[in-house]
Design a protein around this motif. Structure first.
Motif, PDB file in Angstrom:
ATOM      1  N   MET A   1       0.807  -1.224   0.000  1.00 55.63           N
ATOM      2  CA  MET A   1       0.000   0.000   0.000  1.00 55.63           C
ATOM      3  C   MET A   1       0.838   1.271   0.000  1.00 55.63           C
ATOM      4  SD  MET A   1      -2.710  -1.779  -0.065  1.00 55.63           S
ATOM      5  CE  MET A   1      -4.045  -0.574  -0.038  1.00 55.63           C
ATOM      6  N   PHE A   2       1.944   1.273  -0.741  1.00 57.73           N
ATOM      7  CA  PHE A   2       2.789   2.464  -0.869  1.00 57.73           C
ATOM      8  C   PHE A   2       2.995   2.749  -2.345  1.00 57.73           C
ATOM      9  CE2 PHE A   2       6.953   4.630  -1.060  1.00 57.73           C
ATOM     10  CZ  PHE A   2       6.786   5.620  -0.110  1.00 57.73           C
ATOM     11  N   GLN A   3       2.493   3.892  -2.791  1.00 55.57           N
ATOM     12  CA  GLN A   3       2.628   4.291  -4.186  1.00 55.57           C
ATOM     13  C   GLN A   3       3.931   5.056  -4.365  1.00 55.57           C
ATOM     14  OE1 GLN A   3       0.342   3.870  -7.093  1.00 55.57           O
ATOM     15  NE2 GLN A   3       2.405   4.327  -7.844  1.00 55.57           N
ATOM     16  N   LEU A   4       4.910   4.419  -4.989  1.00 54.66           N
ATOM     17  CA  LEU A   4       6.219   5.037  -5.182  1.00 54.66           C
ATOM     18  C   LEU A   4       6.122   6.145  -6.228  1.00 54.66           C
ATOM     19  CD1 LEU A   4       9.538   3.075  -5.368  1.00 54.66           C
ATOM     20  CD2 LEU A   4       9.106   4.920  -6.972  1.00 54.66           C
ATOM     21  N   CYS A   5       6.690   7.300  -5.894  1.00 54.55           N
ATOM     22  CA  CYS A   5       6.679   8.439  -6.822  1.00 54.55           C
ATOM     23  C   CYS A   5       8.048   8.665  -7.441  1.00 54.55           C
ATOM     24  CB  CYS A   5       6.236   9.715  -6.103  1.00 54.55           C
ATOM     25  SG  CYS A   5       4.572   9.656  -5.445  1.00 54.55           S
ATOM     26  N   GLU A   6       9.083   8.698  -6.607  1.00 57.28           N
ATOM     27  CA  GLU A   6      10.430   8.977  -7.092  1.00 57.28           C
ATOM     28  C   GLU A   6      11.443   8.119  -6.349  1.00 57.28           C
ATOM     29  OE1 GLU A   6      10.764  13.550  -8.483  1.00 57.28           O
ATOM     30  OE2 GLU A   6      10.525  13.286  -6.312  1.00 57.28           O
ATOM     31  N   LYS A   7      12.539   7.835  -7.014  1.00 55.02           N
ATOM     32  CA  LYS A   7      13.656   7.149  -6.374  1.00 55.02           C
ATOM     33  C   LYS A   7      14.899   7.408  -7.214  1.00 55.02           C
ATOM     34  CE  LYS A   7      12.928   2.782  -8.846  1.00 55.02           C
ATOM     35  NZ  LYS A   7      12.675   1.339  -8.760  1.00 55.02           N
ATOM     36  N   ILE A   8      16.043   7.245  -6.589  1.00 54.10           N
ATOM     37  CA  ILE A   8      17.321   7.341  -7.282  1.00 54.10           C
ATOM     38  C   ILE A   8      17.913   5.941  -7.332  1.00 54.10           C
ATOM     39  CG2 ILE A   8      19.666   8.278  -7.181  1.00 54.10           C
ATOM     40  CD1 ILE A   8      18.434  10.669  -5.618  1.00 54.10           C
ATOM     41  N   ASP A   9      18.194   5.466  -8.534  1.00 52.95           N
ATOM     42  CA  ASP A   9      18.822   4.155  -8.671  1.00 52.95           C
ATOM     43  C   ASP A   9      19.757   4.169  -9.867  1.00 52.95           C
ATOM     44  OD1 ASP A   9      17.163   4.008 -10.899  1.00 52.95           O
ATOM     45  OD2 ASP A   9      15.777   2.571 -10.007  1.00 52.95           O
ATOM     46  N   SER A  10      20.189   3.002 -10.290  1.00 52.85           N
ATOM     47  CA  SER A  10      21.188   2.920 -11.359  1.00 52.85           C
ATOM     48  C   SER A  10      20.695   3.451 -12.687  1.00 52.85           C
ATOM     49  CB  SER A  10      21.645   1.456 -11.532  1.00 52.85           C
ATOM     50  OG  SER A  10      20.535   0.630 -11.844  1.00 52.85           O
ATOM     51  N   SER A  11      19.373   3.590 -12.838  1.00 54.99           N
ATOM     52  CA  SER A  11      18.827   4.081 -14.109  1.00 54.99           C
ATOM     53  C   SER A  11      18.797   5.606 -14.183  1.00 54.99           C
ATOM     54  CB  SER A  11      17.401   3.544 -14.307  1.00 54.99           C
ATOM     55  OG  SER A  11      16.520   4.105 -13.336  1.00 54.99           O
ATOM     56  N   CYS A  12      19.123   6.280 -13.079  1.00 58.43           N
ATOM     57  CA  CYS A  12      19.022   7.743 -13.037  1.00 58.43           C
ATOM     58  C   CYS A  12      20.345   8.403 -13.415  1.00 58.43           C
ATOM     59  CB  CYS A  12      18.629   8.215 -11.632  1.00 58.43           C
ATOM     60  SG  CYS A  12      17.040   7.605 -11.071  1.00 58.43           S
ATOM     61  N   ASP A  13      20.221   9.566 -14.002  1.00 55.99           N
ATOM     62  CA  ASP A  13      21.399  10.387 -14.291  1.00 55.99           C
ATOM     63  C   ASP A  13      21.686  11.220 -13.046  1.00 55.99           C
ATOM     64  OD1 ASP A  13      23.448  11.805 -15.410  1.00 55.99           O
ATOM     65  OD2 ASP A  13      22.181  13.116 -16.615  1.00 55.99           O
ATOM     66  N   TYR A  14      22.319  10.589 -12.078  1.00 53.12           N
ATOM     67  CA  TYR A  14      22.560  11.233 -10.787  1.00 53.12           C
ATOM     68  C   TYR A  14      24.007  10.981 -10.398  1.00 53.12           C
ATOM     69  CZ  TYR A  14      21.359  12.959  -6.112  1.00 53.12           C
ATOM     70  OH  TYR A  14      21.277  13.686  -4.952  1.00 53.12           O
ATOM     71  N   ASP A  15      24.592  11.905  -9.615  1.00 53.71           N
ATOM     72  CA  ASP A  15      26.035  11.867  -9.407  1.00 53.71           C
ATOM     73  C   ASP A  15      26.477  11.188  -8.116  1.00 53.71           C
ATOM     74  OD1 ASP A  15      24.915  13.818  -7.896  1.00 53.71           O
ATOM     75  OD2 ASP A  15      26.224  15.449  -8.562  1.00 53.71           O
ATOM     76  N   VAL A  16      25.768  10.136  -7.684  1.00 46.26           N
ATOM     77  CA  VAL A  16      26.185   9.388  -6.498  1.00 46.26           C
ATOM     78  C   VAL A  16      27.574   8.790  -6.706  1.00 46.26           C
ATOM     79  CG1 VAL A  16      25.668   7.449  -4.964  1.00 46.26           C
ATOM     80  CG2 VAL A  16      23.806   8.875  -5.847  1.00 46.26           C
ATOM     81  N   GLU A  17      27.763   8.158  -7.852  1.00 44.33           N
ATOM     82  CA  GLU A  17      29.054   7.523  -8.131  1.00 44.33           C
ATOM     83  C   GLU A  17      30.169   8.562  -8.212  1.00 44.33           C
ATOM     84  OE1 GLU A  17      29.885   4.422  -8.315  1.00 44.33           O
ATOM     85  OE2 GLU A  17      27.937   3.411  -8.279  1.00 44.33           O
ATOM     86  N   SER A  18      29.883   9.706  -8.808  1.00 48.75           N
ATOM     87  CA  SER A  18      30.926  10.724  -8.969  1.00 48.75           C
ATOM     88  C   SER A  18      31.345  11.328  -7.632  1.00 48.75           C
ATOM     89  CB  SER A  18      30.454  11.837  -9.917  1.00 48.75           C
ATOM     90  OG  SER A  18      29.407  12.591  -9.323  1.00 48.75           O
ATOM     91  N   ARG A  19      30.461  11.225  -6.621  1.00 45.30           N
ATOM     92  CA  ARG A  19      30.791  11.759  -5.301  1.00 45.30           C
ATOM     93  C   ARG A  19      31.280  10.680  -4.346  1.00 45.30           C
ATOM     94  NH1 ARG A  19      25.943  15.864  -5.142  1.00 45.30           N
ATOM     95  NH2 ARG A  19      24.747  14.133  -4.316  1.00 45.30           N
ATOM     96  N   ALA A  20      31.513   9.479  -4.870  1.00 45.65           N
ATOM     97  CA  ALA A  20      31.871   8.356  -4.003  1.00 45.65           C
ATOM     98  C   ALA A  20      33.118   8.646  -3.174  1.00 45.65           C
ATOM     99  CB  ALA A  20      32.066   7.091  -4.832  1.00 45.65           C
ATOM    100  N   LEU A  21      34.136   9.212  -3.795  1.00 45.62           N
ATOM    101  CA  LEU A  21      35.377   9.484  -3.066  1.00 45.62           C
ATOM    102  C   LEU A  21      35.164  10.534  -1.981  1.00 45.62           C
ATOM    103  CD1 LEU A  21      38.079   9.411  -5.903  1.00 45.62           C
ATOM    104  CD2 LEU A  21      37.667   7.715  -4.108  1.00 45.62           C
ATOM    105  N   VAL A  22      34.306  11.515  -2.262  1.00 47.17           N
ATOM    106  CA  VAL A  22      34.006  12.546  -1.256  1.00 47.17           C
ATOM    107  C   VAL A  22      33.292  11.908  -0.057  1.00 47.17           C
ATOM    108  CG1 VAL A  22      32.906  14.764  -0.819  1.00 47.17           C
ATOM    109  CG2 VAL A  22      33.794  14.249  -3.094  1.00 47.17           C
ATOM    110  N   SER A  23      32.283  11.089  -0.350  1.00 47.34           N
ATOM    111  CA  SER A  23      31.524  10.436   0.723  1.00 47.34           C
ATOM    112  C   SER A  23      32.437   9.563   1.573  1.00 47.34           C
ATOM    113  CB  SER A  23      30.386   9.603   0.129  1.00 47.34           C
ATOM    114  OG  SER A  23      29.491  10.401  -0.615  1.00 47.34           O
TER     115      SER A  23
END
Length: 396
Positions: free
Chosen positions: A157-179
């Motif tokens: 009973m949870f309608q998902l609206c947004e998420k960040i995953d491998s299909s997104c153009d998002y810079d999680v990987e590019s910030r890996a060293l910073v994190s």
């Protein structure tokens, strides 16, 4: 082609796993509803199947979920109807859900391998479809990895609206060293995270219309703080002087003020080989009748492996003088995981600072909730590898 029968109860996921595993051969699904309690569940399950391309769905009603003899009569009625209208089809009864009288009554009727009718049980811990028959010709079916995060949440009973995953153009990987650098520096100087959290909060990044990019410094940066500031400046996240720090954007402040920790958990799950990993999963509760709640909830990190889900709440708060905040975070996570993940979902509260003793003890007493004080990135990867092994162990 096959005809499937679902017995309705509060949990819907065990009903769907065999159908998703055998999706290409499913011709029709009967939803058996006993009494009046689970009518809304039946409607929601129909919508789920329709989302997955299964459209021939029929509800079959029984008056009382606990009247065994009445249920035996209704089971025979359904069996005879299927034999009359679908004489050449394989019939598969999923006896996992429903009340015990429902399950016993329908298994007694549908466990007839010689008449092309089988009763099955879904063992969620082992990802197997078990045949409830004495026939030695039937072998259990592996049903691992048929669910998605979207499916799992929707069925709870949870309608998902947004998420960040491998299909997104998002810079999680590019910030890996910073994190990773932030965690490593903080391990050497634990006060660093409290300091940086305080500065980001002063920027009001959570209220974009009130965002104040420049925040005064009460000290001249030196040592570990200066090293971190240099890393963040090199990445274009901040500018700083001896008297102030300027955040590039509200998003940059959010990342520095705790988003880095969520991204580190995401990265560790991906490195551990978890099948599906999502960050900042937001959505709305689906109320009875299918109405979507206006209130939006966000889950920090959600992971799914072999049809098993874990929801992770990431916290960089210093609980030393905030015992109540620790209790609130734990209670919120427990509520979210039970409401949106179901009774089999694991919930983890990952913290940089240790939880207060009384909160930690309460967490340890709960079945599906655990805590982890994160001291290194490798520790996170090892934790996800261990959980993945638990999800996979009984499938081999």
């Amino acid at each position: 082609m096959s005809i499937h029968i679902n017995l309705l109860s509060a949990q819907m996921i065990p009903n769907t796993i065999p159908i998703l595993a055998m999706k290409e051969s499913v011709q029709k699904v009967y939803l058996v509803v006993a009494g009046s309690e689970f009518g809304d569940k039946a409607e929601h399950l129909k919508q789920f199947y329709q989302r997955n391309g299964i459209t021939d769905l029929e509800e079959f009603y029984c008056p009382d979920p606990n009247d065994y003899y009445s249920l035996r009569y209704k089971a025979k009625e359904l069996f005879d109807d299927i034999q009359a209208f679908h004489p050449d089809q394989q019939v598969i009864l999923n006896a996992t859900c429903g009340t015990k009288p429902m399950s016993f009554a329908f298994v007694r009727q549908f466990d007839k391998p010689d008449e092309n009718s089988l009763a099955i049980y879904v063992a969620s811990n082992s990802n197997q479809i078990i045949f409830l028959s004495d026939s030695d010709k039937l072998k259990n079916v592996d049903s691992s990895s048929v669910m998605t995060i979207d499916d799992y949440l929707y069925l709870n009973m949870f309608q998902l609206c947004e998420k960040i995953d491998s299909s997104c153009d998002y810079d999680v990987e590019s910030r890996a060293l910073v994190s990773k650098s932030m965690l490593k520096l903080a391990a050497d100087y634990p006060k660093l995270i409290s300091l940086i959290n305080h500065l980001t909060q002063d920027s009001c990044f959570n209220r974009i219309s009130h965002f104040q990019p420049m925040v005064p410094l009460a000290f001249k940066p030196h040592g570990t703080v200066e090293e971190l500031f240099s890393i963040l400046k090199y990445e274009g996240l901040i500018q700083h002087t001896n008297t102030s720090i300027t955040f590039d954007s509200p998003e940059a402040a959010r990342y520095i003020g705790g988003g880095w920790f969520e991204e580190l958990i995401y990265l560790a799950a991906v490195e551990a080989g978890i099948e599906e990993v999502a960050l900042n999963v937001s959505g709305h509760l689906i109320n009875k009748g299918g109405e979507i709640s206006r209130v939006q909830n966000e889950l920090d990190v959600v992971v799914l492996h072999n049809n098993h889900m874990m929801i992770v709440e990431a916290k960089t708060a210093n609980w030393e003088n905030a015992v109540n905040s620790g209790q609130e975070a734990m209670s919120k996570l427990d509520s979210l995981s039970q409401t949106y993940g179901g009774s089999d979902t694991k919930a983890l509260i990952a913290t940089f600072y240790p939880l207060p003793e009384e909160v930690s003890q309460r967490v340890d007493s709960m079945r599906n909730l655990s805590s982890l004080r994160v001291e290194s990135y490798d520790q996170l990867v090892a934790m996800f590898n261990n959980w993945k092994l638990q999800c996979s162990r009984s499938t081999h």
